[in-house]
Design a protein around this motif. Structure first.
Motif, mmCIF file in Angstrom:
data_model
loop_
_atom_site.group_PDB
_atom_site.id
_atom_site.type_symbol
_atom_site.label_atom_id
_atom_site.label_comp_id
_atom_site.label_asym_id
_atom_site.label_seq_id
_atom_site.Cartn_x
_atom_site.Cartn_y
_atom_site.Cartn_z
ATOM 1 N N MET A 1 31.612 32.417 45.623
ATOM 2 C CA MET A 1 32.371 32.149 44.423
ATOM 3 C C MET A 1 33.579 31.290 44.799
ATOM 4 O O MET A 1 34.217 31.527 45.810
ATOM 5 C CB MET A 1 32.803 33.490 43.810
ATOM 6 N N ASP A 2 33.882 30.298 43.970
ATOM 7 C CA ASP A 2 35.069 29.471 44.186
ATOM 8 C C ASP A 2 36.097 29.779 43.098
ATOM 9 O O ASP A 2 35.903 30.689 42.293
ATOM 10 C CB ASP A 2 34.698 27.989 44.213
ATOM 11 N N LEU A 3 37.194 29.029 43.069
ATOM 12 C CA LEU A 3 38.279 29.313 42.130
ATOM 13 C C LEU A 3 37.817 29.226 40.681
ATOM 14 O O LEU A 3 38.083 30.124 39.887
ATOM 15 C CB LEU A 3 39.451 28.362 42.378
ATOM 16 N N TYR A 19 38.080 42.661 45.571
ATOM 17 C CA TYR A 19 37.925 41.245 45.862
ATOM 18 C C TYR A 19 38.320 40.983 47.308
ATOM 19 O O TYR A 19 39.247 41.606 47.825
ATOM 20 C CB TYR A 19 38.850 40.382 44.986
ATOM 21 N N LEU A 20 37.645 40.049 47.926
ATOM 22 C CA LEU A 20 38.083 39.472 49.191
ATOM 23 C C LEU A 20 38.247 37.984 48.932
ATOM 24 O O LEU A 20 37.281 37.287 48.623
ATOM 25 C CB LEU A 20 37.084 39.702 50.323
ATOM 26 N N ILE A 21 39.495 37.530 49.013
ATOM 27 C CA ILE A 21 39.802 36.125 48.812
ATOM 28 C C ILE A 21 40.163 35.554 50.166
ATOM 29 O O ILE A 21 41.046 36.078 50.843
ATOM 30 C CB ILE A 21 40.977 35.952 47.833
ATOM 31 N N VAL A 109 42.760 43.612 46.001
ATOM 32 C CA VAL A 109 42.503 42.242 46.425
ATOM 33 C C VAL A 109 42.920 42.111 47.888
ATOM 34 O O VAL A 109 44.093 42.267 48.218
ATOM 35 C CB VAL A 109 43.278 41.225 45.564
ATOM 36 N N LEU A 110 41.950 41.857 48.734
ATOM 37 C CA LEU A 110 42.192 41.629 50.152
ATOM 38 C C LEU A 110 42.247 40.122 50.369
ATOM 39 O O LEU A 110 41.371 39.400 49.898
ATOM 40 C CB LEU A 110 41.080 42.253 50.987
ATOM 41 N N VAL A 111 43.278 39.648 51.073
ATOM 42 C CA VAL A 111 43.479 38.217 51.258
ATOM 43 C C VAL A 111 43.501 37.899 52.751
ATOM 44 O O VAL A 111 44.207 38.554 53.515
ATOM 45 C CB VAL A 111 44.792 37.743 50.602
ATOM 46 N N ASP A 127 29.105 43.564 50.151
ATOM 47 C CA ASP A 127 28.168 44.372 49.374
ATOM 48 C C ASP A 127 28.839 45.050 48.176
ATOM 49 O O ASP A 127 28.244 45.163 47.109
ATOM 50 C CB ASP A 127 27.530 45.449 50.252
ATOM 51 N N LYS A 128 30.061 45.517 48.352
ATOM 52 C CA LYS A 128 30.728 46.328 47.331
ATOM 53 C C LYS A 128 31.671 45.558 46.426
ATOM 54 O O LYS A 128 32.025 46.037 45.354
ATOM 55 C CB LYS A 128 31.532 47.455 48.005
ATOM 56 N N GLY A 129 32.083 44.389 46.862
ATOM 57 C CA GLY A 129 33.089 43.653 46.102
ATOM 58 C C GLY A 129 32.665 42.239 45.780
ATOM 59 O O GLY A 129 31.503 41.861 45.908
ATOM 60 N N THR A 130 33.642 41.469 45.371
ATOM 61 C CA THR A 130 33.434 40.073 45.014
ATOM 62 C C THR A 130 34.105 39.200 46.062
ATOM 63 O O THR A 130 35.288 39.356 46.345
ATOM 64 C CB THR A 130 34.041 39.785 43.627
ATOM 65 N N LEU A 131 33.353 38.289 46.622
ATOM 66 C CA LEU A 131 33.846 37.384 47.646
ATOM 67 C C LEU A 131 34.252 36.069 46.995
ATOM 68 O O LEU A 131 33.476 35.473 46.249
ATOM 69 C CB LEU A 131 32.746 37.127 48.681
ATOM 70 N N VAL A 132 35.485 35.629 47.280
ATOM 71 C CA VAL A 132 35.976 34.360 46.754
ATOM 72 C C VAL A 132 36.370 33.499 47.949
ATOM 73 O O VAL A 132 37.359 33.769 48.614
ATOM 74 C CB VAL A 132 37.184 34.554 45.814
#
Length: 186
Positions: A1-3, A19-21, A109-111, A127-132
């Motif tokens: 996923m992008d911005l 989220y992992l950004i 949100v993990l950055v 697996d559990k979150g959304t990767l950005v």
């Protein structure tokens, strides 16, 4: 996923619990965080429902406590934990329960600037979150970003001015934003 995909997903589905950004372009990371904040935080209840931490200064146990805290007058809290790429294995163990079973009443949100996709913890987050993933734009994409940043700042450029700005400043979006803000204020 992008911005842009993140922004559309937030508009359509709302904020997820995890989220992992990651990316090295600070401007894009800030824009992603701004989009999530706008979706999660309710004006008037922000002070009770928002925490921002930096690793390794803040221990992962304190972050986990903030994630497990109940929100006040809103459906979700927002907890941002920056520089997670600097965390050691022991710190990840403290966060593992809220990563394996994300808390519905919190948006964590993990950055990071970089992630090692081979590590087990990041596979669990995927697996559990959304990767950005926020990649630096290619040189041919920078003019569109200059126009976007200019529009955000209420400035309009000709295509020649965009080319000159890119030639003088380069491709760093944060520096481009700083220069456009200088132009706006002059």
């Amino acid at each position: 996923m992008d911005l842009r995909t993140l922004q559309l997903a937030l508009d359509k589905k709302g904020a997820q619990s995890l989220y992992l950004i990651y990316g090295e372009e600070i401007f894009l990371v800030d824009e992603a965080l701004k989009a999530i904040k706008a979706r999660v935080l309710v004006e008037g209840a922000k002070d009770f429902n928002y925490d921002s931490f930096y690793a390794p200064e803040t221990g992962s146990g304190q972050v986990r406590d903030a994630v497990e805290m109940l929100p006040v007058m809103t459906p979700q809290r927002l907890v941002i934990y920056r520089n997670v790429d600097s965390l050691k294995e022991e710190a990840w163990k403290n966060l593992l329960p809220v990563i394996e079973n994300p808390v519905d009443s919190c948006c964590l949100v993990l950055v990071a600037s970089k992630v090692d996709k081979r590590k087990k913890i990041f596979k669990t987050i995927f697996d559990k979150g959304t990767l950005v993933e926020l990649k630096k734009p290619f040189e041919n994409q920078v003019p569109v970003w200059i126009e976007y940043i200019a529009a955000m700042n209420g400035v309009e450029f000709t295509s020649e001015a965009v080319a000159v700005l890119q030639q003088l400043v380069g491709t760093n979006l944060s520096e481009i934003q700083n220069e456009i803000q200088k132009i706006r204020s002059s």
